[in-house]
Design a protein around this motif. Structure first.
Motif, PDB file in Angstrom:
ATOM      1  N   THR A  13      -0.730 -36.622 -63.259  1.00  0.00           N
ATOM      2  CA  THR A  13      -0.014 -36.517 -61.991  1.00  0.00           C
ATOM      3  C   THR A  13       0.852 -37.728 -61.682  1.00  0.00           C
ATOM      4  OG1 THR A  13      -1.951 -37.402 -60.848  1.00  0.00           O
ATOM      5  CG2 THR A  13      -1.761 -35.020 -60.996  1.00  0.00           C
ATOM      6  N   GLN A  14       0.618 -38.842 -62.376  1.00  0.00           N
ATOM      7  CA  GLN A  14       1.428 -40.026 -62.105  1.00  0.00           C
ATOM      8  C   GLN A  14       2.708 -39.983 -62.937  1.00  0.00           C
ATOM      9  OE1 GLN A  14       0.762 -42.302 -59.729  1.00  0.00           O
ATOM     10  NE2 GLN A  14      -0.898 -40.920 -59.202  1.00  0.00           N
ATOM     11  N   PRO A  15       3.828 -40.504 -62.395  1.00  0.00           N
ATOM     12  CA  PRO A  15       5.071 -40.508 -63.167  1.00  0.00           C
ATOM     13  C   PRO A  15       4.954 -41.405 -64.386  1.00  0.00           C
ATOM     14  CG  PRO A  15       5.307 -41.854 -61.204  1.00  0.00           C
ATOM     15  CD  PRO A  15       3.984 -41.131 -61.078  1.00  0.00           C
ATOM     16  N   ARG A  16       5.643 -41.017 -65.436  1.00  0.00           N
ATOM     17  CA  ARG A  16       5.689 -41.848 -66.624  1.00  0.00           C
ATOM     18  C   ARG A  16       7.088 -42.431 -66.760  1.00  0.00           C
ATOM     19  NH1 ARG A  16       4.486 -40.153 -72.907  1.00  0.00           N
ATOM     20  NH2 ARG A  16       4.755 -42.222 -73.768  1.00  0.00           N
ATOM     21  N   PRO A  17       7.291 -43.700 -66.436  1.00  0.00           N
ATOM     22  CA  PRO A  17       8.637 -44.273 -66.507  1.00  0.00           C
ATOM     23  C   PRO A  17       9.054 -44.516 -67.944  1.00  0.00           C
ATOM     24  CG  PRO A  17       7.062 -45.952 -65.873  1.00  0.00           C
ATOM     25  CD  PRO A  17       6.296 -44.654 -65.949  1.00  0.00           C
ATOM     26  N   HIS A  18      10.289 -44.215 -68.245  1.00  0.00           N
ATOM     27  CA  HIS A  18      10.853 -44.539 -69.544  1.00  0.00           C
ATOM     28  C   HIS A  18      11.986 -45.541 -69.404  1.00  0.00           C
ATOM     29  CE1 HIS A  18       8.726 -41.631 -72.003  1.00  0.00           C
ATOM     30  NE2 HIS A  18       8.878 -40.779 -71.032  1.00  0.00           N
ATOM     31  N   SER A  19      12.486 -45.722 -68.177  1.00  0.00           N
ATOM     32  CA  SER A  19      13.655 -46.554 -67.950  1.00  0.00           C
ATOM     33  C   SER A  19      14.732 -46.160 -68.936  1.00  0.00           C
ATOM     34  CB  SER A  19      13.279 -48.037 -68.052  1.00  0.00           C
ATOM     35  OG  SER A  19      14.374 -48.838 -67.706  1.00  0.00           O
ATOM     36  N   ILE A  20      15.556 -47.082 -69.341  1.00  0.00           N
ATOM     37  CA  ILE A  20      16.640 -46.740 -70.250  1.00  0.00           C
ATOM     38  C   ILE A  20      16.115 -46.552 -71.665  1.00  0.00           C
ATOM     39  CG2 ILE A  20      17.370 -49.025 -71.003  1.00  0.00           C
ATOM     40  CD1 ILE A  20      19.640 -46.215 -69.685  1.00  0.00           C
ATOM     41  N   ASP A 148      10.184 -39.623 -66.043  1.00  0.00           N
ATOM     42  CA  ASP A 148       9.511 -38.320 -66.065  1.00  0.00           C
ATOM     43  C   ASP A 148       8.600 -38.155 -64.859  1.00  0.00           C
ATOM     44  OD1 ASP A 148       8.999 -38.158 -69.607  1.00  0.00           O
ATOM     45  OD2 ASP A 148      10.279 -36.891 -68.399  1.00  0.00           O
ATOM     46  N   HIS A 149       8.572 -36.952 -64.298  1.00  0.00           N
ATOM     47  CA  HIS A 149       7.635 -36.649 -63.227  1.00  0.00           C
ATOM     48  C   HIS A 149       7.043 -35.268 -63.450  1.00  0.00           C
ATOM     49  CE1 HIS A 149       8.371 -40.009 -60.408  1.00  0.00           C
ATOM     50  NE2 HIS A 149       9.538 -40.047 -61.025  1.00  0.00           N
ATOM     51  N   PRO A 150       5.803 -35.186 -63.960  1.00  0.00           N
ATOM     52  CA  PRO A 150       5.120 -33.896 -63.990  1.00  0.00           C
ATOM     53  C   PRO A 150       4.876 -33.437 -62.560  1.00  0.00           C
ATOM     54  CG  PRO A 150       3.999 -35.538 -65.365  1.00  0.00           C
ATOM     55  CD  PRO A 150       4.991 -36.274 -64.525  1.00  0.00           C
ATOM     56  N   LEU A 151       5.212 -32.200 -62.247  1.00  0.00           N
ATOM     57  CA  LEU A 151       5.040 -31.700 -60.890  1.00  0.00           C
ATOM     58  C   LEU A 151       3.631 -31.142 -60.710  1.00  0.00           C
ATOM     59  CD1 LEU A 151       8.474 -29.939 -60.281  1.00  0.00           C
ATOM     60  CD2 LEU A 151       7.688 -32.157 -59.409  1.00  0.00           C
ATOM     61  N   PRO A 152       3.061 -31.287 -59.522  1.00  0.00           N
ATOM     62  CA  PRO A 152       1.703 -30.791 -59.287  1.00  0.00           C
ATOM     63  C   PRO A 152       1.640 -29.274 -59.368  1.00  0.00           C
ATOM     64  CG  PRO A 152       2.715 -31.508 -57.227  1.00  0.00           C
ATOM     65  CD  PRO A 152       3.646 -31.923 -58.325  1.00  0.00           C
ATOM     66  N   GLY A 159       8.133 -29.685 -64.353  1.00  0.00           N
ATOM     67  CA  GLY A 159       8.467 -31.097 -64.255  1.00  0.00           C
ATOM     68  C   GLY A 159       9.790 -31.360 -63.581  1.00  0.00           C
ATOM     69  N   ALA A 160       9.994 -32.624 -63.264  1.00  0.00           N
ATOM     70  CA  ALA A 160      11.254 -33.111 -62.711  1.00  0.00           C
ATOM     71  C   ALA A 160      11.643 -34.368 -63.469  1.00  0.00           C
ATOM     72  CB  ALA A 160      11.122 -33.403 -61.221  1.00  0.00           C
ATOM     73  N   ILE A 175      17.864 -35.639 -59.248  1.00  0.00           N
ATOM     74  CA  ILE A 175      16.588 -35.052 -59.634  1.00  0.00           C
ATOM     75  C   ILE A 175      16.858 -33.699 -60.271  1.00  0.00           C
ATOM     76  CG2 ILE A 175      14.315 -34.272 -58.869  1.00  0.00           C
ATOM     77  CD1 ILE A 175      14.643 -37.196 -58.382  1.00  0.00           C
ATOM     78  N   VAL A 176      16.456 -33.565 -61.533  1.00  0.00           N
ATOM     79  CA  VAL A 176      16.546 -32.290 -62.247  1.00  0.00           C
ATOM     80  C   VAL A 176      15.158 -31.671 -62.232  1.00  0.00           C
ATOM     81  CG1 VAL A 176      16.936 -31.231 -64.504  1.00  0.00           C
ATOM     82  CG2 VAL A 176      18.438 -33.074 -63.702  1.00  0.00           C
ATOM     83  N   LEU A 177      15.040 -30.433 -61.769  1.00  0.00           N
ATOM     84  CA  LEU A 177      13.715 -29.861 -61.602  1.00  0.00           C
ATOM     85  C   LEU A 177      13.685 -28.374 -61.915  1.00  0.00           C
ATOM     86  CD1 LEU A 177      12.980 -29.324 -57.810  1.00  0.00           C
ATOM     87  CD2 LEU A 177      15.192 -30.075 -58.627  1.00  0.00           C
ATOM     88  N   HIS A 178      12.488 -27.898 -62.180  1.00  0.00           N
ATOM     89  CA  HIS A 178      12.207 -26.482 -62.395  1.00  0.00           C
ATOM     90  C   HIS A 178      10.913 -26.181 -61.653  1.00  0.00           C
ATOM     91  CE1 HIS A 178      11.883 -22.907 -65.452  1.00  0.00           C
ATOM     92  NE2 HIS A 178      12.024 -22.526 -64.202  1.00  0.00           N
ATOM     93  N   LEU A 179      11.028 -25.497 -60.518  1.00  0.00           N
ATOM     94  CA  LEU A 179       9.869 -25.237 -59.664  1.00  0.00           C
ATOM     95  C   LEU A 179       9.069 -24.042 -60.167  1.00  0.00           C
ATOM     96  CD1 LEU A 179      11.383 -25.673 -56.073  1.00  0.00           C
ATOM     97  CD2 LEU A 179      10.121 -27.362 -57.436  1.00  0.00           C
ATOM     98  N   SER A 180       7.800 -24.007 -59.765  1.00  0.00           N
ATOM     99  CA  SER A 180       6.934 -22.875 -60.077  1.00  0.00           C
ATOM    100  C   SER A 180       7.335 -21.655 -59.263  1.00  0.00           C
ATOM    101  CB  SER A 180       5.478 -23.239 -59.788  1.00  0.00           C
ATOM    102  OG  SER A 180       5.040 -24.277 -60.638  1.00  0.00           O
TER     103      SER A 180
END
Length: 286
Positions: A13-20, A148-152, A159-160, A175-180
Motif C-alpha cells: 500500500t505504500q508508494p514505491r519511489p523511483h525518481s528519475i 509508483d502508487h499501487p491503489l487500494p 495503480g497510479a 497522475i496517470v490512473l486506472h480505477l477499479s
C-alpha cells in the motif's frame, strides 16, 4: 543516458519511489528544455493491442488475452503512429512482456513507435509469463520525478503513476490512473489520489476512470479540488459505438482547456481521449 530497466513492483500500500532512476530514456531522441505555452495530452486504454470492434469479439477474440496473435504488433504500430502528435500519453491495459504479447514490453514498443524520448512502465499485476498487467507513460519532456502508487482495493492490480515536471510550486503534477469497477473501491482509490494532489496548484488527472464524469464529480474525494474538464460529454466506450464516458482528463483551474476530443479510433475497445492544455507563465519552461 543509459536506458534503465524498471523492476517488478510488489503489491503493497505504500508508494514505491523511483525518481528519475526508474525512467527510461532513448538518448538519441532526448530533447532540451524549450518554452511552450501548451501541452497536448492523450489517454488510451489499449486493451493489450486487441482490436475489439463488436460485443461478440469479447468472446471470439478473448483468447488473445492469454495467447499471442500475429497481428497484435501491427495494431501497436498503428497506435504508435497515432501517438506521434502528442506531448504526453497515458496508457492503460498494456502488457509488460509475457506470452500473450510475444514477450514484448508494449510501453517500450509504443515509445519507440511513437518516437518518445522518455517512457515509464508501471507493473500492477504480475502473472509471470502469462501476463504483465501495466500502465504506462510516454513523454517528450523529461520528468523531474516519477513514482509508483499501487491503489487500494480488495484485489491488488490497480495503480497510479505520479509524474512531476519541474519543482516546488512551479511544478506540473500528472497522475496517470486506472480505477477499479466497484463504487466503494473507487471511493478509496480517489481518496488516495486526493492525498497526492490536494496541495499542488497545477494538477492533471488522466486515465480510465470507469465512471461517467458526473459521477466522479459527485464523489466526496474530488469535491473542493475544482478540477475542470471538457465542457461537453465525450463518450469513449465501446469504441465501435461510444455511449459511455469512462476515460477522462481533468485539470486544475490554473490550467486551460484549449481543446478536447475523442479520436475516431477503433484499435481497442476504448477510444482515446485527447486534450490540449494551456500552461500559465510559471510552467512554460518545463
Amino acid at each position: 543516458m543509459q536506458r534503465i530497466h524498471a523492476t517488478a513492483m510488489p503489491h503493497y500500500t505504500q508508494p514505491r519511489p523511483h525518481s528519475i532512476e526508474g525512467l527510461h530514456q532513448v538518448a538519441e531522441r532526448a530533447v532540451g528544455t524549450v518554452q511552450r505555452e501548451s501541452l497536448s495530452l492523450l489517454s488510451f486504454n489499449i486493451q493489450v493491442g486487441i482490436k475489439t470492434q463488436a460485443y461478440h469479439h469479447y468472446l471470439t477474440r478473448g483468447w488473445q488475452h492469454l495467447l499471442p496473435h500475429r497481428q497484435r504488433n501491427q495494431t501497436l504500430d498503428q497506435i504508435g503512429r497515432l501517438l506521434r502528435q502528442y506531448d504526453l500519453v497515458a496508457l492503460q491495459e498494456a502488457d509488460g512482456g509475457s506470452i500473450r504479447s510475444g514477450f514484448i514490453n508494449q510501453v517500450e514498443y509504443l515509445a519507440d513507435a511513437g518516437r518518445f524520448p522518455y517512457w515509464y512502465q508501471q507493473l500492477n499485476r504480475n502473472l509471470g509469463k502469462l501476463a504483465q498487467h501495466s500502465n504506462g507513460v510516454l513523454s517528450r519532456l523529461e520528468p523531474s520525478f516519477v513514482e509508483d502508487h499501487p491503489l487500494p482495493g480488495l484485489i491488488p492490480g490497480r495503480g497510479a503513476i505520479l509524474v512531476r515536471f519541474g519543482s516546488g510550486e512551479n511544478a506540473l503534477l500528472i497522475i496517470v490512473l486506472h480505477l477499479s469497477l466497484g463504487a466503494r473501491t473507487q471511493d478509496r482509490q480517489l481518496r488516495y489520489i486526493r492525498e497526492l494532489v490536494e496541495h499542488h496548484p497545477h494538477v492533471v488527472l488522466m486515465g480510465d476512470m470507469n465512471n461517467p464524469l458526473e459521477h466522479l464529480r459527485s464523489r466526496p474525494a474530488l469535491r473542493g479540488l475544482d478540477l475542470i474538464s471538457a465542457e461537453e460529454t465525450l463518450p469513449t466506450y465501446p469504441s465501435w459505438q461510444p455511449k459511455h464516458a469512462l476515460d477522462h482528463i481533468l485539470i486544475s483551474p490554473s490550467l486551460e482547456v484549449r481543446s478536447a476530443r475523442v479520436l475516431d479510433c477503433t484499435l481497442s475497445d476504448h477510444r482515446p481521449i485527447a486534450m490540449e492544455i494551456g500552461l500559465p507563465p510559471c510552467l512554460q519552461h518545463l
